[in-house]
Every structure is written in structure tokens, then in C-alpha cells.
Scaffold this active site. Structure first.
Site, PDB file in Angstrom:
ATOM      1  N   SER A   1       0.837  -1.190   0.000  1.00  0.00           N
ATOM      2  CA  SER A   1       0.000   0.000   0.000  1.00  0.00           C
ATOM      3  C   SER A   1       0.870   1.238   0.000  1.00  0.00           C
ATOM      4  O   SER A   1       2.014   1.218   0.472  1.00  0.00           O
ATOM      5  CB  SER A   1      -0.897   0.000   1.243  1.00  0.00           C
TER       6      SER A   1
ATOM      7  N   TYR B   1      -2.751  -1.029  10.473  1.00  0.00           N
ATOM      8  CA  TYR B   1      -2.632  -1.383   9.064  1.00  0.00           C
ATOM      9  C   TYR B   1      -1.341  -0.815   8.464  1.00  0.00           C
ATOM     10  O   TYR B   1      -0.598  -1.522   7.773  1.00  0.00           O
ATOM     11  CB  TYR B   1      -3.844  -0.839   8.302  1.00  0.00           C
TER      12      TYR B   1
END
Length: 331
Positions: free
Chosen positions: A138, A151
Site C-alpha cells: 500500500s 494497518y
């Protein structure tokens, strides 16, 4: 003989879209996720393309379960050619409201889930000296944002583990392709079922991409030699901005990071949360933001056609130099 791909997080979101992309080009697919009903639905969709699809209910946080799933794939489908790590879990909340158990579980799924996948894939690929492993990262692995600390931390850890493994593969002269695909905001069901302590529904930070866009990038990564793929201009911008002015990014995210991720729509009292148990329901690849989502990425186009673009730029540069020389020496 058909090639075989294993895809984690295959029940919904990017993982489910990735199953479809691989099935479209003839891969037999093994689908790993927790909810068996949704896995079977995804497998049925893949079989429409004439391929074999093997759903295996698996919690990627459990190494033994991942290892057993791989053995099942090899015995029922054949040698694994591609392993794609997509599965993740997260918590939308400030750090002060996250419990140790929640942080542990999200890390086990998001970080250790990919570590387990890499380790198991290597076990099967190394003796054959071939294969591809694609880790889904990401932009948040490079530029963390508020409300997603667990995360962001897990995605950063995946990047570190992947880079270490890559050097080891080079040292051992193994012909195993290891790639990381870093994603922007994607329209998936996670914003309806992720653990959320904000009191309001979560949303991705615009611009948003449909899950088929990263799915195509993942397929490309599995079949081409790329160290890393940054998908979408928002990913490129976030990574480069953090390298140039991280302190400025800190302040901007402190100001805008909350409102950019939380809607004004109240969260139902009994809202589903998939952190510890899978959420039942007919969820597919896409979430509720399709009206705002993009279906393509210019950055992915340029990466797919990298060699042609480099050749074109080199040709253009050569023509420019030749033109300047012609003018200078009056040829």
C-alpha cells in the site's frame, strides 16, 4: 498444462477480483479465505471461465493452516506457479482506543499472513527453481495516516520482509519472481466490515479505484519482472511527498486525515466487524463507492509498456540531438 495460482483474501475485495483476472487468462485458482460460503461463490464465478477452482477455508494468521492449504493445492491441482498475498484486517480508530488484542490480531492477519504465504510458497517453489510471489502492499507502507496505525505498521513490515527475502533469492540464485504491488484507495467491502470505533462509517480517501484495477496489476506483476509497482498517481504522490517533506505531510494529515476517512453517516450499533470472525453476507469484489471510483490507472499503463516507453523516449532524445547537430554543423 494450466498454471496454478493461489490467492489469499479471495472471498471479497481485491482478492476476489484477482481470482477472476487469473481465471480469465486460464489459470487454475486456489482461493484462500475464512468464509466458506463466499469462497464457494467466488470459485463458482472462476469456473465460468473453464478453469478449475479450489476454495479452501483458511485463516492466514495460522501458519499450519496455510501450509496445509498449500499441500492440498499441490495434491489436487498441481504445482503452485503463483502465490498472491492479499488478505488483511484492520481497525479504524486512534491508537488510544485500540486494544492489545485488536492490534495483535490485525498484525497477525495483515503482516504475518503475508509472511506465512511467502514461507509456504518458497517451500514449494524452491525445489523447482521457478514461481512468482506477489505481495499486496500500500501507499500507506510509505506514508502512514491517522486512524490506521495497525494497518500502516503491518504494510511497512511487509515491505521490510519482502526486501530482505528478495536479496536472499538473489544470493541463492533462485529464479523466483518476488514483486510488491502498492495500492491506492480501492472500492472494496472493507469499509463496511472493518473494525470501526469512530462512530461513523469509514470511506476510502479519493481518488478511489475499482478492485479490478489492482487485480490487473497483480496479474501483470506475476507474469513480468518488476521489483515493485506503484499503482495510481495517489500512490506515487504519497510516496514521493513523504520522501521530500515528511514533516509537512504529518501536519497535513493531522489536519485532514480524520475527515478524509470518515463519513457523516452514523455507524449502526451492531455494525459487522471481521477482525476476529468473518462477516457473513453476499459481499463481492466491489464496495459501495462505485459511483466515485476509477476503472483504470495511467501509472499502470506506463509500467505495462515500460520498455516501449523507454525506447520511445530514447528515440526522441536521439532525434533531438541529431536535429541540433544538423543545425549546428549545417549538414
Amino acid at each position: 498444462m494450466s498454471k496454478i495460482a493461489v490467492i489469499t483474501g479471495a472471498g471479497a475485495g481485491v482478492g476476489r477480483a484477482t481470482v477472476t483476472e487469473f481465471a480469465k487468462v486460464g489459470y487454475d485458482v486456489a482461493l484462500l479465505s475464512r468464509d466458506p460460503d463466499r469462497l464457494e461463490q467466488a470459485a463458482a464465478e472462476a469456473r465460468r471461465y473453464g478453469v478449475r477452482a479450489l476454495p479452501i477455508s483458511t485463516d492466514v494468521a495460522d501458519f499450519d493452516a496455510v501450509a496445509a492449504a498449500a499441500e492440498t493445492v499441490e495434491s489436487q491441482l498441481g504445482p503452485i506457479d503463483v502465490w498472491v498475498n492479499v488478505a488483511f484486517a484492520t481497525v479504524f480508530a486512534p491508537v488510544k482506543h485500540i486494544t492489545a488484542a485488536e492490534a495483535l490480531r490485525a498484525t497477525q492477519v495483515t503482516y504475518l499472513g503475508q509472511v506465512h504465504g511467502m514461507m509456504v510458497a518458497l517451500k514449494h517453489m524452491t525445489p523447482r527453481n521457478r514461481g512468482a510471489i506477489v505481495n499486496v502492499g500500500s501507499a500507506l507502507a510509505y506514508r502512514s495516516v491517522p486512524l490506521q496505525s495497525v494497518y500502516c505498521g503491518a504494510k511497512s513490515a511487509i515491505r521490510g520482509f519482502t526486501d530482505s527475502l528478495r536479496s536472499e533469492l538473489i544470493h541463492d540464485k533462485l529464479d523466483i519472481n518476488l514483486t510488491m504491488v502498492d495500492l491506492p484507495a480501492v472500492n472494496t467491502p472493507q469499509f463496511d466490515w472493518a473494525e470501526n470505533k469512530m462512530g461513523y462509517k469509514a470511506m476510502p480517501v479519493a481518488p478511489i479505484y475499482e478492485p479490478e484495477v489492482p487485480a490487473r496489476a497483480i496479474l501483470f506483476a506475476a507474469t513480468h519482472r518488476r521489483r515493485e509497482i506503484w499503482l495510481g498517481w495517489p500512490t506515487v504522490k504519497a510516496i514521493m511527498a513523504n520522501r521530500i517533506a515528511p514533516a509537512y505531510a504529518d501536519r497535513m494529515l493531522a489536519k485532514m486525515g480524520y475527515s478524509g476517512q470518515i463519513t457523516h453517516e452514523p455507524l449502526p450499533k451492531n455494525a459487522p466487524a471481521n477482525l476476529f470472525e468473518p462477516v457473513k453476507g453476499n459481499y463481492g469484489a466491489r464496495g459501495r463507492f462505485s459511483a466515485k471510483s476509477r476503472t483504470g490507472s495511467w501509472e499502470m499503463f506506463t509500467d505495462r509498456h515500460r520498455d516501449a516507453l523507454i525506447g520511445g523516449l530514447a528515440l526522441l532524445a536521439g532525434i533531438t540531438v541529431l536535429h541540433q547537430l544538423t543545425k549546428k554543423y549545417d549538414f
